[in-house]
Scaffold this active site. Structure first.
Site, mmCIF file in Angstrom:
data_model
loop_
_atom_site.group_PDB
_atom_site.id
_atom_site.type_symbol
_atom_site.label_atom_id
_atom_site.label_comp_id
_atom_site.label_asym_id
_atom_site.label_seq_id
_atom_site.Cartn_x
_atom_site.Cartn_y
_atom_site.Cartn_z
ATOM 1 N N ASP A 91 -37.328 -28.024 11.734
ATOM 2 C CA ASP A 91 -36.824 -26.638 11.717
ATOM 3 C C ASP A 91 -35.283 -26.591 12.523
ATOM 4 O OD1 ASP A 91 -39.350 -25.998 10.753
ATOM 5 O OD2 ASP A 91 -39.619 -24.088 11.965
ATOM 6 N N LYS A 153 -36.091 -20.098 6.720
ATOM 7 C CA LYS A 153 -36.468 -19.393 7.955
ATOM 8 C C LYS A 153 -35.911 -18.128 8.632
ATOM 9 C CE LYS A 153 -38.589 -20.651 12.520
ATOM 10 N NZ LYS A 153 -38.787 -21.941 13.064
ATOM 11 N N LYS A 182 -40.085 -18.941 5.368
ATOM 12 C CA LYS A 182 -40.907 -19.075 6.589
ATOM 13 C C LYS A 182 -40.482 -17.804 7.435
ATOM 14 C CE LYS A 182 -42.074 -21.399 11.010
ATOM 15 N NZ LYS A 182 -41.788 -22.706 11.753
#
Length: 217
Positions: A91, A153, A182
């Site tokens: 991430d 995300k 996400k």
């Protein structure tokens, strides 16, 4: 969608600056016990966590976290090291200064460089929605798509706010069909989790859902 199905979408997360190995181990055990998608932990614990977990649970870690202003070379190095040590998912945080200056080609190239480093491993791109305009969010949906990342995300959980329903709706309307979403930051109930999933989120970054189930015994 029942709780078990929701938990399968959870990246069970502990990214506190003061996190100890004993706390990380609990996160790992709970993720396995309750069927999470992964554990999301600091890079310094990746090797130990992977040795501990083996193939029982995917290990996710964060790159350029939480501010995103490391150079691309540093982010690539961080990524390569994390992968060598056993990370299954990455991430990364985008450079928000570049975003604010409208340098989206540069942002796209950085994401592409990290995806190249990841290869077949999953790359999620954190854009920190609470600090952006709607136009910037839409432009980043395009950048993430063009760069070939696997997920966009919402948040680090370390800024002024976390995921919102509106942001997930916006992502779903503007990312390419191959890019997943996400939602992370502030997801505190299964009702909220269901709503995020219904709007298009495929992953949920949170520690609270597993804790809720665990507390209920």
């Amino acid at each position: 969608m029942n709780r078990e199905e929701i938990l399968k979408k959870v990246d069970h997360t502990l990214l506190s600056q003061t996190a100890t190995w004993e706390e990380i181990q609990v996160i790992c055990d709970d993720a396995v016990a309750y069927g999470a998608a992964s554990v999301c932990i600091p890079p310094s614990y990746v090797k130990r966590a992977k040795e501990y977990l083996g193939d029982r649970m995917a290990v996710c870690t964060v790159i350029g976290f939480p501010n995103g202003y490391n150079t691309t070379a540093v982010k690539v190095f961080e990524t390569e090291e994390a992968l060598r040590e056993g990370a299954d998912e990455i991430d990364m945080v985008v450079n928000l200064g570049d975003v604010r200056m409208g340098e989206f080609a540069k942002v796209t190239e950085e994401i592409r460089a990290l995806k190249k480093a990841c290869g077949e491993k999953v790359l999620k791109v954190i854009i920190e929605t609470c600090l952006l305009t709607e136009e910037e969010k839409v432009a980043l949906c395009k950048a993430v798509t063009e760069a070939g990342a696997d997920y966009i995300k919402t948040s680090t959980g370390f800024s002024t706010a976390g995921a919102t329903f509106a942001d997930v709706e916006l992502f779903a309307a503007h990312v390419g069909p191959e890019v997943k979403i996400k939602a992370a930051g502030g997801i505190g109930s299964f009702d909220d989790a269901r709503k995020f999933v219904s709007l298009g989120a495929d992953r949920l970054g949170t520690s609270r859902l597993v804790k809720i189930v665990k507390a209920e015994g």
